[in-house]
Design a protein around this motif. Structure first.
Motif, PDB file in Angstrom:
ATOM      1  N   MET A 186     -27.964  28.814 -73.332  1.00  0.00           N
ATOM      2  CA  MET A 186     -27.169  29.855 -73.120  1.00  0.00           C
ATOM      3  C   MET A 186     -28.167  31.239 -72.434  1.00  0.00           C
ATOM      4  SD  MET A 186     -24.647  32.153 -75.734  1.00  0.00           S
ATOM      5  CE  MET A 186     -23.509  30.588 -76.044  1.00  0.00           C
ATOM      6  N   THR A 187     -27.688  31.763 -71.538  1.00  0.00           N
ATOM      7  CA  THR A 187     -28.446  32.888 -70.871  1.00  0.00           C
ATOM      8  C   THR A 187     -28.269  34.220 -71.571  1.00  0.00           C
ATOM      9  OG1 THR A 187     -26.777  33.563 -69.589  1.00  0.00           O
ATOM     10  CG2 THR A 187     -28.227  31.827 -68.565  1.00  0.00           C
ATOM     11  N   GLU A 188     -29.337  34.918 -71.542  1.00  0.00           N
ATOM     12  CA  GLU A 188     -29.318  36.208 -72.234  1.00  0.00           C
ATOM     13  C   GLU A 188     -29.465  37.374 -71.081  1.00  0.00           C
ATOM     14  OE1 GLU A 188     -32.573  36.481 -74.743  1.00  0.00           O
ATOM     15  OE2 GLU A 188     -32.486  34.689 -75.611  1.00  0.00           O
ATOM     16  N   SER A 189     -29.227  38.663 -71.427  1.00  0.00           N
ATOM     17  CA  SER A 189     -29.466  39.618 -70.267  1.00  0.00           C
ATOM     18  C   SER A 189     -30.232  40.884 -70.697  1.00  0.00           C
ATOM     19  CB  SER A 189     -28.004  40.327 -70.123  1.00  0.00           C
ATOM     20  OG  SER A 189     -27.083  39.319 -69.553  1.00  0.00           O
ATOM     21  N   PHE A 190     -31.006  41.354 -69.819  1.00  0.00           N
ATOM     22  CA  PHE A 190     -31.722  42.702 -69.964  1.00  0.00           C
ATOM     23  C   PHE A 190     -31.132  43.641 -69.121  1.00  0.00           C
ATOM     24  CE2 PHE A 190     -34.866  39.163 -71.131  1.00  0.00           C
ATOM     25  CZ  PHE A 190     -35.392  39.807 -72.098  1.00  0.00           C
ATOM     26  N   ILE A 191     -31.080  44.747 -69.564  1.00  0.00           N
ATOM     27  CA  ILE A 191     -30.737  46.178 -68.692  1.00  0.00           C
ATOM     28  C   ILE A 191     -31.919  46.810 -68.582  1.00  0.00           C
ATOM     29  CG2 ILE A 191     -29.575  48.345 -68.426  1.00  0.00           C
ATOM     30  CD1 ILE A 191     -27.694  45.982 -68.337  1.00  0.00           C
ATOM     31  N   LEU A 192     -32.405  47.146 -67.204  1.00  0.00           N
ATOM     32  CA  LEU A 192     -33.690  47.615 -66.686  1.00  0.00           C
ATOM     33  C   LEU A 192     -33.623  48.918 -66.313  1.00  0.00           C
ATOM     34  CD1 LEU A 192     -34.769  44.516 -65.316  1.00  0.00           C
ATOM     35  CD2 LEU A 192     -35.476  45.110 -67.483  1.00  0.00           C
ATOM     36  N   GLY A 193     -34.145  49.960 -66.961  1.00  0.00           N
ATOM     37  CA  GLY A 193     -34.240  51.562 -66.670  1.00  0.00           C
ATOM     38  C   GLY A 193     -35.365  51.919 -65.661  1.00  0.00           C
ATOM     39  N   PHE A 213     -31.232  36.028 -67.974  1.00  0.00           N
ATOM     40  CA  PHE A 213     -32.387  35.151 -68.322  1.00  0.00           C
ATOM     41  C   PHE A 213     -32.080  33.912 -69.007  1.00  0.00           C
ATOM     42  CE2 PHE A 213     -36.016  34.386 -71.382  1.00  0.00           C
ATOM     43  CZ  PHE A 213     -37.004  34.106 -70.527  1.00  0.00           C
ATOM     44  N   ASN A 214     -32.886  32.833 -68.665  1.00  0.00           N
ATOM     45  CA  ASN A 214     -32.519  31.376 -69.566  1.00  0.00           C
ATOM     46  C   ASN A 214     -33.507  31.158 -70.196  1.00  0.00           C
ATOM     47  OD1 ASN A 214     -32.101  28.880 -69.814  1.00  0.00           O
ATOM     48  ND2 ASN A 214     -31.050  28.217 -68.239  1.00  0.00           N
ATOM     49  N   PRO A 215     -33.706  31.521 -71.407  1.00  0.00           N
ATOM     50  CA  PRO A 215     -34.578  30.976 -72.386  1.00  0.00           C
ATOM     51  C   PRO A 215     -35.290  29.572 -72.411  1.00  0.00           C
ATOM     52  CG  PRO A 215     -32.983  31.413 -73.690  1.00  0.00           C
ATOM     53  CD  PRO A 215     -32.370  31.765 -72.205  1.00  0.00           C
ATOM     54  N   GLY A 275     -37.139  29.593 -69.193  1.00  0.00           N
ATOM     55  CA  GLY A 275     -38.098  30.633 -68.792  1.00  0.00           C
ATOM     56  C   GLY A 275     -37.940  31.437 -67.816  1.00  0.00           C
ATOM     57  N   GLN A 276     -36.889  31.254 -67.139  1.00  0.00           N
ATOM     58  CA  GLN A 276     -36.590  31.556 -65.738  1.00  0.00           C
ATOM     59  C   GLN A 276     -35.503  32.874 -65.506  1.00  0.00           C
ATOM     60  OE1 GLN A 276     -38.573  30.532 -62.935  1.00  0.00           O
ATOM     61  NE2 GLN A 276     -39.655  29.398 -64.436  1.00  0.00           N
ATOM     62  N   PHE A 277     -35.725  33.837 -64.669  1.00  0.00           N
ATOM     63  CA  PHE A 277     -34.572  34.624 -64.464  1.00  0.00           C
ATOM     64  C   PHE A 277     -33.589  34.034 -63.339  1.00  0.00           C
ATOM     65  CE2 PHE A 277     -37.371  37.378 -66.583  1.00  0.00           C
ATOM     66  CZ  PHE A 277     -36.610  38.218 -67.472  1.00  0.00           C
ATOM     67  N   GLU A 278     -32.277  33.972 -63.710  1.00  0.00           N
ATOM     68  CA  GLU A 278     -31.446  33.475 -62.873  1.00  0.00           C
ATOM     69  C   GLU A 278     -30.631  34.208 -61.905  1.00  0.00           C
ATOM     70  OE1 GLU A 278     -28.527  31.118 -65.249  1.00  0.00           O
ATOM     71  OE2 GLU A 278     -29.863  29.760 -65.989  1.00  0.00           O
ATOM     72  N   LYS A 279     -30.674  35.630 -62.254  1.00  0.00           N
ATOM     73  CA  LYS A 279     -29.979  36.461 -61.240  1.00  0.00           C
ATOM     74  C   LYS A 279     -30.300  37.916 -61.684  1.00  0.00           C
ATOM     75  CE  LYS A 279     -25.490  38.010 -59.815  1.00  0.00           C
ATOM     76  NZ  LYS A 279     -24.193  37.644 -59.813  1.00  0.00           N
ATOM     77  N   ILE A 280     -30.960  38.758 -60.892  1.00  0.00           N
ATOM     78  CA  ILE A 280     -31.138  40.296 -61.023  1.00  0.00           C
ATOM     79  C   ILE A 280     -30.421  41.035 -60.151  1.00  0.00           C
ATOM     80  CG2 ILE A 280     -32.909  41.905 -60.926  1.00  0.00           C
ATOM     81  CD1 ILE A 280     -34.912  39.722 -61.724  1.00  0.00           C
ATOM     82  N   THR A 281     -29.329  42.045 -60.586  1.00  0.00           N
ATOM     83  CA  THR A 281     -28.632  42.748 -59.728  1.00  0.00           C
ATOM     84  C   THR A 281     -28.668  44.207 -60.176  1.00  0.00           C
ATOM     85  OG1 THR A 281     -27.027  42.420 -61.189  1.00  0.00           O
ATOM     86  CG2 THR A 281     -26.988  40.974 -59.349  1.00  0.00           C
ATOM     87  N   ALA A 282     -28.676  44.944 -58.943  1.00  0.00           N
ATOM     88  CA  ALA A 282     -28.456  46.293 -59.470  1.00  0.00           C
ATOM     89  C   ALA A 282     -27.059  46.854 -59.803  1.00  0.00           C
ATOM     90  CB  ALA A 282     -28.867  47.167 -58.155  1.00  0.00           C
ATOM     91  N   LEU A 309     -46.790  34.200 -68.207  1.00  0.00           N
ATOM     92  CA  LEU A 309     -46.053  33.245 -67.376  1.00  0.00           C
ATOM     93  C   LEU A 309     -45.745  33.581 -66.076  1.00  0.00           C
ATOM     94  CD1 LEU A 309     -43.316  32.034 -69.780  1.00  0.00           C
ATOM     95  CD2 LEU A 309     -45.515  30.961 -69.475  1.00  0.00           C
ATOM     96  N   ASP A 310     -45.547  34.786 -65.834  1.00  0.00           N
ATOM     97  CA  ASP A 310     -45.208  35.350 -64.374  1.00  0.00           C
ATOM     98  C   ASP A 310     -45.359  36.785 -64.276  1.00  0.00           C
ATOM     99  OD1 ASP A 310     -43.921  35.331 -61.965  1.00  0.00           O
ATOM    100  OD2 ASP A 310     -41.989  34.890 -62.533  1.00  0.00           O
ATOM    101  N   HIS A 311     -45.679  37.131 -62.946  1.00  0.00           N
ATOM    102  CA  HIS A 311     -45.800  38.597 -62.888  1.00  0.00           C
ATOM    103  C   HIS A 311     -45.371  39.076 -61.532  1.00  0.00           C
ATOM    104  CE1 HIS A 311     -49.801  38.090 -60.643  1.00  0.00           C
ATOM    105  NE2 HIS A 311     -49.802  37.295 -61.595  1.00  0.00           N
ATOM    106  N   SER A 312     -43.994  38.412 -60.953  1.00  0.00           N
ATOM    107  CA  SER A 312     -43.709  38.580 -59.551  1.00  0.00           C
ATOM    108  C   SER A 312     -41.935  38.559 -59.756  1.00  0.00           C
ATOM    109  CB  SER A 312     -43.764  37.372 -58.794  1.00  0.00           C
ATOM    110  OG  SER A 312     -43.211  36.300 -59.315  1.00  0.00           O
ATOM    111  N   ILE A 313     -41.458  38.941 -60.988  1.00  0.00           N
ATOM    112  CA  ILE A 313     -40.159  39.335 -61.122  1.00  0.00           C
ATOM    113  C   ILE A 313     -39.601  40.642 -60.513  1.00  0.00           C
ATOM    114  CG2 ILE A 313     -38.165  39.444 -62.818  1.00  0.00           C
ATOM    115  CD1 ILE A 313     -40.474  38.073 -64.820  1.00  0.00           C
ATOM    116  N   PRO A 314     -38.704  40.598 -59.500  1.00  0.00           N
ATOM    117  CA  PRO A 314     -38.623  41.779 -58.620  1.00  0.00           C
ATOM    118  C   PRO A 314     -37.636  42.798 -59.041  1.00  0.00           C
ATOM    119  CG  PRO A 314     -37.326  39.748 -57.661  1.00  0.00           C
ATOM    120  CD  PRO A 314     -38.069  39.400 -59.037  1.00  0.00           C
TER     121      PRO A 314
END
Length: 346
Positions: A1-8, A23-25, A28-35, A330-335
């Motif tokens: 099951m995926t989780e969500s983050f809100i980013l300010g 985010f898919n725990p 360990g990958q982000f499936e979608k990032i939207t404004a 793990l990653d430092h390229s999440i846009p």
């Protein structure tokens, strides 16, 4: 099951406002990032319910709050907004029990209390305008940076950190008149700059991150709303000589591991809290591989930590050992650009 983050974010460069990251725990990958909301400088956000958020933002020539409701298609709609200060607040929290929104305004030195109606309308109830300064060059006046309750008690208190005056002020809010009464004031070492406070979930203990001294004060919390310092720990390596300041502080659900970030040294520091919660021991310092990690947070499982960078175009993701509390990058390229608030939705 995926989780969500809100980013300010700040919107000084390429950011488009508030973002939502799926985010898919398991992978360990982000499936979608939207404004999700083209707000101006939505630098801090809080969750009200499963479908409602409140964010700070620039509203015309004022700073204030914006209420957003999630729609059936996953998008967010602005329900209401209210400008009420000269600058955008730097922090907002929600008192679920009483329905209060609490905001801290760094530039204006003001702590504000607002109401939020069921249909999403905002009203300013009261505010406290702070006075004073401190010995540090960044303490030319009051700079309120945090205002929140202790979520683990039923105390009728709000705790307000003023970075400019070296004070953590405990207020009581009168439910009928909304008058703000000072109950107690805690003063860290002069020039420390108290920024954020976090409470132990089962013991009367709090941890205070001080921005200007890059330290954490360990505090006994008393029923009268006062604090007593038992320990101060340094967030920076002994041999570090550059400029750096403390930013965010988090405590895991087990209360065993405390995390804090450095801006300048650009790292996250991990402490073991000890059996009594009062004896912090530094166990790891790990670089975020990005400039200015102003905020970070756990995912719901606490198997991961996501760090935002104010002065980068990306986030960093760490895995977390649940037993030792140690992190692995793990990653430092999440846009996501100019990120200064990381809020996991629950």
């Amino acid at each position: 099951m995926t989780e969500s983050f809100i980013l300010g974010t700040y919107t000084r460069s390429t950011s488009k406002g508030l973002y939502k990251a799926i985010f898919n725990p398991e992978s360990g990958q982000f499936e979608k990032i939207t404004a999700i909301a083209p707000l101006t400088n939505p630098t801090y956000v809080t969750q009200i319910s499963d479908t409602r958020l409140v964010s700070v933002a620039q509203i015309g020539d004022q700073g204030g709050l914006v209420v957003l409701d999630e729609q059936a298609d996953g998008s967010y709609k602005v329900v209401s907004q209210l400008g009420y200060t000269g600058h955008v607040p730097c922090f907002v929290s929600y008192d679920q029990e009483r329905g209060y929104l609490l905001t801290a305004n760094y530039h204006d030195g003001i702590f504000s209390v607002l109401s939020l109606s069921e249909n999403g309308q905002l009203s300013l109830l009261n505010e406290a305008v702070h006075q004073g300064n401190g010995p540090h060059k960044n303490q030319d006046g009051p700079h309120v940076h945090y205002a929140s309750i202790n979520p683990h008690t039923t105390d009728n208190y709000v705790f307000v950190c003023d970075l400019g005056t070296d004070e953590v002020i405990t207020y009581a809010i009168e439910d009928d008149s909304y008058d703000l009464k000072k109950v107690s004031t805690y003063n860290p070492k002069a020039g420390s700059g108290p920024r954020h406070l976090i409470f132990h979930s089962s013991l009367p203990i709090a941890y205070l991150l001080c921005e200007l001294s890059s330290t954490v004060d360990v505090l006994r919390y008393h029923k009268d709303g006062s604090f007593e310092r038992t320990q101060t720990v340094n967030l920076l390596p002994d041999d570090f000589t550059g400029e750096s300041s403390g930013a965010a502080i988090r405590l895991d659900k087990s209360n065993r591991h405390l995390y804090a970030s450095n801006r300048g040294h650009d790292s996250i520091v991990i402490f073991d809290t000890g059996k009594d919660g009062l004896s912090l021991k530094k166990i790891q310092t790990i670089h975020t591989e990005g400039k200015t990690p102003r905020d970070f947070n756990f995912d719901q499982s606490e198997q991961y930590i996501l760090s935002g960078h104010q002065n980068e175009t990306y986030l960093s993701l760490f895995s977390r050992d649940m037993e030792s509390g140690l992190l692995t990058l793990l990653d430092h390229s999440i846009p996501v650009p100019e990120c200064v608030c990381v809020l996991p939705l629950v």
